[in-house]
Design a protein around this motif. Structure first.
Motif, PDB file in Angstrom:
ATOM      1  N   PHE A 139      40.360  37.362  33.182  1.00  0.00           N
ATOM      2  CA  PHE A 139      39.334  38.359  33.485  1.00  0.00           C
ATOM      3  C   PHE A 139      39.879  39.428  34.433  1.00  0.00           C
ATOM      4  CE2 PHE A 139      36.777  38.995  37.362  1.00  0.00           C
ATOM      5  CZ  PHE A 139      36.002  40.073  36.942  1.00  0.00           C
ATOM      6  N   MET A 140      40.558  39.004  35.502  1.00  0.00           N
ATOM      7  CA  MET A 140      41.098  39.955  36.476  1.00  0.00           C
ATOM      8  C   MET A 140      42.170  40.852  35.869  1.00  0.00           C
ATOM      9  SD  MET A 140      39.562  40.085  39.339  1.00  0.00           S
ATOM     10  CE  MET A 140      40.785  41.023  40.249  1.00  0.00           C
ATOM     11  N   LEU A 141      42.976  40.320  34.989  1.00  0.00           N
ATOM     12  CA  LEU A 141      43.994  41.130  34.317  1.00  0.00           C
ATOM     13  C   LEU A 141      43.319  42.245  33.515  1.00  0.00           C
ATOM     14  CD1 LEU A 141      47.015  41.503  33.778  1.00  0.00           C
ATOM     15  CD2 LEU A 141      46.763  39.975  31.811  1.00  0.00           C
ATOM     16  N   ALA A 142      42.259  41.909  32.805  1.00  0.00           N
ATOM     17  CA  ALA A 142      41.513  42.919  32.047  1.00  0.00           C
ATOM     18  C   ALA A 142      40.873  43.940  32.985  1.00  0.00           C
ATOM     19  CB  ALA A 142      40.453  42.245  31.179  1.00  0.00           C
ATOM     20  N   LEU A 143      40.274  43.486  34.087  1.00  0.00           N
ATOM     21  CA  LEU A 143      39.625  44.391  35.032  1.00  0.00           C
ATOM     22  C   LEU A 143      40.629  45.343  35.673  1.00  0.00           C
ATOM     23  CD1 LEU A 143      37.041  45.208  36.603  1.00  0.00           C
ATOM     24  CD2 LEU A 143      37.707  43.501  38.320  1.00  0.00           C
TER      25      LEU A 143
ATOM     26  N   LEU B 250      38.179  39.281  47.847  1.00  0.00           N
ATOM     27  CA  LEU B 250      37.542  39.651  46.580  1.00  0.00           C
ATOM     28  C   LEU B 250      36.804  38.433  46.063  1.00  0.00           C
ATOM     29  CD1 LEU B 250      39.481  42.114  46.712  1.00  0.00           C
ATOM     30  CD2 LEU B 250      39.715  41.873  44.251  1.00  0.00           C
ATOM     31  N   PHE B 251      35.617  38.683  45.556  1.00  0.00           N
ATOM     32  CA  PHE B 251      34.759  37.614  45.063  1.00  0.00           C
ATOM     33  C   PHE B 251      34.353  37.928  43.629  1.00  0.00           C
ATOM     34  CE2 PHE B 251      34.410  38.066  49.614  1.00  0.00           C
ATOM     35  CZ  PHE B 251      34.648  36.778  50.060  1.00  0.00           C
ATOM     36  N   THR B 252      34.296  36.922  42.801  1.00  0.00           N
ATOM     37  CA  THR B 252      33.971  37.089  41.393  1.00  0.00           C
ATOM     38  C   THR B 252      32.461  37.073  41.193  1.00  0.00           C
ATOM     39  OG1 THR B 252      36.038  35.988  40.807  1.00  0.00           O
ATOM     40  CG2 THR B 252      34.377  36.163  39.071  1.00  0.00           C
ATOM     41  N   VAL B 253      31.981  37.994  40.371  1.00  0.00           N
ATOM     42  CA  VAL B 253      30.568  38.077  40.002  1.00  0.00           C
ATOM     43  C   VAL B 253      30.441  37.519  38.590  1.00  0.00           C
ATOM     44  CG1 VAL B 253      28.603  39.613  39.627  1.00  0.00           C
ATOM     45  CG2 VAL B 253      30.288  40.151  41.432  1.00  0.00           C
TER      46      VAL B 253
ATOM     47  N   THR C 192      25.600  32.721  31.264  1.00  0.00           N
ATOM     48  CA  THR C 192      26.792  32.464  30.448  1.00  0.00           C
ATOM     49  C   THR C 192      28.000  32.015  31.262  1.00  0.00           C
ATOM     50  OG1 THR C 192      27.576  34.740  30.609  1.00  0.00           O
ATOM     51  CG2 THR C 192      26.046  34.215  28.794  1.00  0.00           C
ATOM     52  N   ASN C 193      27.927  32.174  32.589  1.00  0.00           N
ATOM     53  CA  ASN C 193      29.050  31.912  33.490  1.00  0.00           C
ATOM     54  C   ASN C 193      30.240  32.849  33.227  1.00  0.00           C
ATOM     55  OD1 ASN C 193      29.734  30.490  35.836  1.00  0.00           O
ATOM     56  ND2 ASN C 193      31.117  29.173  34.688  1.00  0.00           N
ATOM     57  N   GLU C 194      30.002  33.932  32.498  1.00  0.00           N
ATOM     58  CA  GLU C 194      31.038  34.914  32.181  1.00  0.00           C
ATOM     59  C   GLU C 194      31.302  35.791  33.401  1.00  0.00           C
ATOM     60  OE1 GLU C 194      31.592  38.842  29.318  1.00  0.00           O
ATOM     61  OE2 GLU C 194      29.632  37.884  29.474  1.00  0.00           O
ATOM     62  N   PRO C 195      32.578  35.980  33.780  1.00  0.00           N
ATOM     63  CA  PRO C 195      32.888  36.930  34.854  1.00  0.00           C
ATOM     64  C   PRO C 195      32.570  38.356  34.406  1.00  0.00           C
ATOM     65  CG  PRO C 195      34.738  35.446  34.471  1.00  0.00           C
ATOM     66  CD  PRO C 195      33.776  35.275  33.330  1.00  0.00           C
ATOM     67  N   LEU C 196      31.854  39.076  35.249  1.00  0.00           N
ATOM     68  CA  LEU C 196      31.430  40.443  34.945  1.00  0.00           C
ATOM     69  C   LEU C 196      32.226  41.473  35.731  1.00  0.00           C
ATOM     70  CD1 LEU C 196      27.588  39.801  35.272  1.00  0.00           C
ATOM     71  CD2 LEU C 196      28.959  39.738  33.173  1.00  0.00           C
TER      72      LEU C 196
ATOM     73  N   PRO D 169      34.104  47.520  31.891  1.00  0.00           N
ATOM     74  CA  PRO D 169      33.303  48.614  31.330  1.00  0.00           C
ATOM     75  C   PRO D 169      32.112  48.161  30.484  1.00  0.00           C
ATOM     76  CG  PRO D 169      35.577  48.697  30.513  1.00  0.00           C
ATOM     77  CD  PRO D 169      35.507  47.604  31.533  1.00  0.00           C
ATOM     78  N   GLN D 170      32.219  47.032  29.820  1.00  0.00           N
ATOM     79  CA  GLN D 170      31.102  46.574  28.987  1.00  0.00           C
ATOM     80  C   GLN D 170      29.896  46.144  29.821  1.00  0.00           C
ATOM     81  OE1 GLN D 170      34.185  45.175  29.082  1.00  0.00           O
ATOM     82  NE2 GLN D 170      34.128  42.974  28.661  1.00  0.00           N
ATOM     83  N   HIS D 171      30.060  46.069  31.146  1.00  0.00           N
ATOM     84  CA  HIS D 171      28.951  45.671  32.014  1.00  0.00           C
ATOM     85  C   HIS D 171      28.443  46.826  32.875  1.00  0.00           C
ATOM     86  CE1 HIS D 171      29.769  41.710  30.586  1.00  0.00           C
ATOM     87  NE2 HIS D 171      30.986  41.726  31.084  1.00  0.00           N
ATOM     88  N   PHE D 172      28.936  48.037  32.620  1.00  0.00           N
ATOM     89  CA  PHE D 172      28.454  49.225  33.336  1.00  0.00           C
ATOM     90  C   PHE D 172      26.989  49.490  32.955  1.00  0.00           C
ATOM     91  CE2 PHE D 172      32.768  51.705  33.651  1.00  0.00           C
ATOM     92  CZ  PHE D 172      33.278  50.708  34.448  1.00  0.00           C
ATOM     93  N   GLY D 173      26.257  50.073  33.891  1.00  0.00           N
ATOM     94  CA  GLY D 173      24.913  50.562  33.609  1.00  0.00           C
ATOM     95  C   GLY D 173      23.854  49.492  33.400  1.00  0.00           C
ATOM     96  N   GLN D 174      24.139  48.258  33.801  1.00  0.00           N
ATOM     97  CA  GLN D 174      23.180  47.170  33.609  1.00  0.00           C
ATOM     98  C   GLN D 174      22.632  46.630  34.929  1.00  0.00           C
ATOM     99  OE1 GLN D 174      24.618  44.274  30.638  1.00  0.00           O
ATOM    100  NE2 GLN D 174      26.157  45.810  30.096  1.00  0.00           N
ATOM    101  N   GLY D 175      22.997  47.264  36.036  1.00  0.00           N
ATOM    102  CA  GLY D 175      22.482  46.859  37.338  1.00  0.00           C
ATOM    103  C   GLY D 175      23.243  45.741  38.010  1.00  0.00           C
TER     104      GLY D 175
END
Length: 167
Positions: A20-24, A62-65, A70-74, A96-102
């Motif tokens: 997840f972090m590599l993608a971020l 740094l903390f994971t959200v 789903t337990n998916e890292p956002l 980016p797929q989690h932008f604009g969702q609050g």
């Protein structure tokens, strides 16, 4: 750290967050607004998790959200002490797929409330002045514009916002 929200949880970053972090870290929004960290392999991420991101736990890092269902890292939220800033710094980054969702607002609010409950009276956030979405988020959280600053090793000015607890 473990902060529970309605839709998300903020938790300590783990080695299992490496993909997840590599993608971020390599997402266009991260590179454009935060910077290219030149981390291209899973092993480089694992090294950063152990040597940098979690080094000052339980207070700073740094903390994971993650999504509660789903337990998916956002994304991530950060709480850092930077020598060049007069107060602790709050930050966030999301895929980016989690932008604009609050999610960034909810995670940042959880973290901000946590540090206020720990007795902090002022925190800052730094943001690329062209990142209008992040500026609006900071203002929604109650941060106010506090001038410009330069990050160590950088030459470009970035905006600094401040959140002060009123007496």
């Amino acid at each position: 750290m473990l902060l529970l929200g309605e839709r998300i949880t903020v938790r300590d970053m783990q080695e299992s967050d490496a993909d997840f972090m590599l993608a971020l870290l390599n997402s266009p929004g991260f590179i454009d607004n935060i910077g290219d960290r030149n981390i291209r392999t899973k092993q480089q991420v694992i090294d950063k998790i152990h040597q940098v991101y979690t080094l000052e736990y339980p207070v700073y890092g740094l903390f994971t959200v993650v999504n509660n269902q789903t337990n998916e890292p956002l994304g991530t939220v950060s709480y850092l002490k930077r020598d060049h800033l007069s107060h602790d710094d709050i930050g966030y980054a999301f895929l980016p797929q989690h932008f604009g969702q609050g999610y960034a607002f909810e995670a940042s609010k959880l973290l901000l409330d946590h540090v206020i409950n720990q007795g902090k009276t002022c925190v800052v956030a730094v943001v690329n002045p062209t990142n209008i979405a992040s500026i609006k988020l900071l203002e929604k959280l109650g941060f106010i514009y506090a001038g410009k600053t330069t990050m160590p090793g950088e030459t470009s000015l970035i905006s600094k916002y401040s959140f002060n607890i009123s007496d």
